[in-house]
Scaffold this active site. Sequence first.
Site, PDB file in Angstrom:
ATOM      1  N   ASP A  33       0.849  -1.196   0.000  1.00 17.70           N
ATOM      2  CA  ASP A  33       0.000   0.000   0.000  1.00 17.70           C
ATOM      3  C   ASP A  33       0.883   1.244   0.000  1.00 17.70           C
ATOM      4  OD1 ASP A  33      -2.260   1.776   0.366  1.00 17.70           O
ATOM      5  OD2 ASP A  33      -3.312   0.091   1.283  1.00 17.70           O
ATOM      6  N   ALA A  79      -5.884   0.659  -5.928  1.00 20.12           N
ATOM      7  CA  ALA A  79      -6.120   1.469  -7.127  1.00 20.12           C
ATOM      8  C   ALA A  79      -6.421   2.894  -6.701  1.00 20.12           C
ATOM      9  CB  ALA A  79      -7.296   0.920  -7.937  1.00 20.12           C
ATOM     10  N   SER A 118     -14.129  -2.917 -12.089  1.00 19.25           N
ATOM     11  CA  SER A 118     -15.135  -2.051 -11.480  1.00 19.25           C
ATOM     12  C   SER A 118     -16.418  -2.045 -12.292  1.00 19.25           C
ATOM     13  CB  SER A 118     -14.597  -0.620 -11.382  1.00 19.25           C
ATOM     14  OG  SER A 118     -15.608   0.274 -10.975  1.00 19.25           O
ATOM     15  N   TYR A 145     -11.847   7.124 -14.409  1.00 16.08           N
ATOM     16  CA  TYR A 145     -11.592   5.981 -13.534  1.00 16.08           C
ATOM     17  C   TYR A 145     -12.112   4.700 -14.177  1.00 16.08           C
ATOM     18  CZ  TYR A 145     -12.733   2.531  -9.975  1.00 16.08           C
ATOM     19  OH  TYR A 145     -12.880   1.346  -9.296  1.00 16.08           O
ATOM     20  N   LYS A 149      -9.974   1.218 -15.718  1.00 18.30           N
ATOM     21  CA  LYS A 149     -10.259  -0.178 -15.397  1.00 18.30           C
ATOM     22  C   LYS A 149     -10.627  -0.962 -16.657  1.00 18.30           C
ATOM     23  CE  LYS A 149      -9.818  -0.311 -10.868  1.00 18.30           C
ATOM     24  NZ  LYS A 149      -8.892  -1.247 -10.196  1.00 18.30           N
ATOM     25  N   LYS A 181     -11.957   7.217   3.062  1.00  9.48           N
ATOM     26  CA  LYS A 181     -12.049   7.377   1.617  1.00  9.48           C
ATOM     27  C   LYS A 181     -12.537   8.750   1.147  1.00  9.48           C
ATOM     28  CE  LYS A 181     -13.869   3.923  -0.708  1.00  9.48           C
ATOM     29  NZ  LYS A 181     -12.822   3.706  -1.736  1.00  9.48           N
TER      30      LYS A 181
END
Length: 321
Positions: A33, A79, A118, A145, A149, A181
């Site tokens: 991470d 991601a 996703s 985004y 993906k 988040k």
Amino acid sequence: MSYIVVTGGAGFIGANVIKRLNERGEEKIIVVDNLNSSEKWKNLVELSFEDYVHKTKFIEMIKNETFTRAFRAIMHLGARSSTTEKNVEFLMENNYNYTKELAKYCLANNVRFIYASSAATYGDGSRGFSDEHALIPLLRPLNAYGYSKQIFDLWALKNGFLDKIVGLKYFNVYGPGEWHKGEMRSMVLKAYEQIKKDKKIKLFKSYNTLYKDGEQLRDFIYVKDAVEMTIFFLEKTELNGIFNVGTGIARSWNDLANAVFSALRMQPEIEYIDMPEEIKNKYQYFTKAEMTKLKSAGYNNPTFSLEDAVRDYILNYLEKC
């Protein structure tokens, strides 16, 4: 002894995956991470793992094959997941090129590779939500985004790799461990915070005549269910390809808001607000995972209802913080 690598291991889904692996007796885990100055390190405090490696150092070691440990699997759940991210080059480097390097390494070294795609790849849903591979080239994501993906899914498909790796298309996941988040927190958590502050929930107005305010539909899946589906593929090494991770049930934002109020034993109070201009043309009004493929693969676990999951999340986690 071989290890399981979990990228994004301090993140929302990653930390929950490690927690479940620990419950099953797995501790030979390497967390990858980028903790930087965030508080998401707190997601790691109660987890058991062998080592932590920064994501930049990890990919360098992958490219140079300088690891001394053997890997059983790489679960690539890390991601840049912001649907409003405007730095497309950053998304391509983090979500596309990084994933390619990991996939190539796993394919060359006979390591199980499970990666997060996703539901954002489905765009406005006009081409459906089937996880059959024939649909992949037809999809048109609405944001960068989703495209970052989608382009990896296409790369894997065109190179014949989807019968050797697993891609998981997560729908709207919510639950414990997402607090860090920012704007990408689920509406369950945002709604809870709004109620605690203002005693009401704010939802976006609808600009599609097919949907009334708050009646836009989503496939909401509790993180505990998403984790079980993810780990299913760690065990079933004979299964490969793209699979949806959802419930197969579309529920409205009003349903979600009412579930939050119900869990808190409060009367619903919902205010409908204008949608920001920058997302009006990129907004998904309907998502519902097609789950036939996963069920046909042998996954038959029941999923939480929206009401039961929201109640569990609020009463057993948020109210205890």
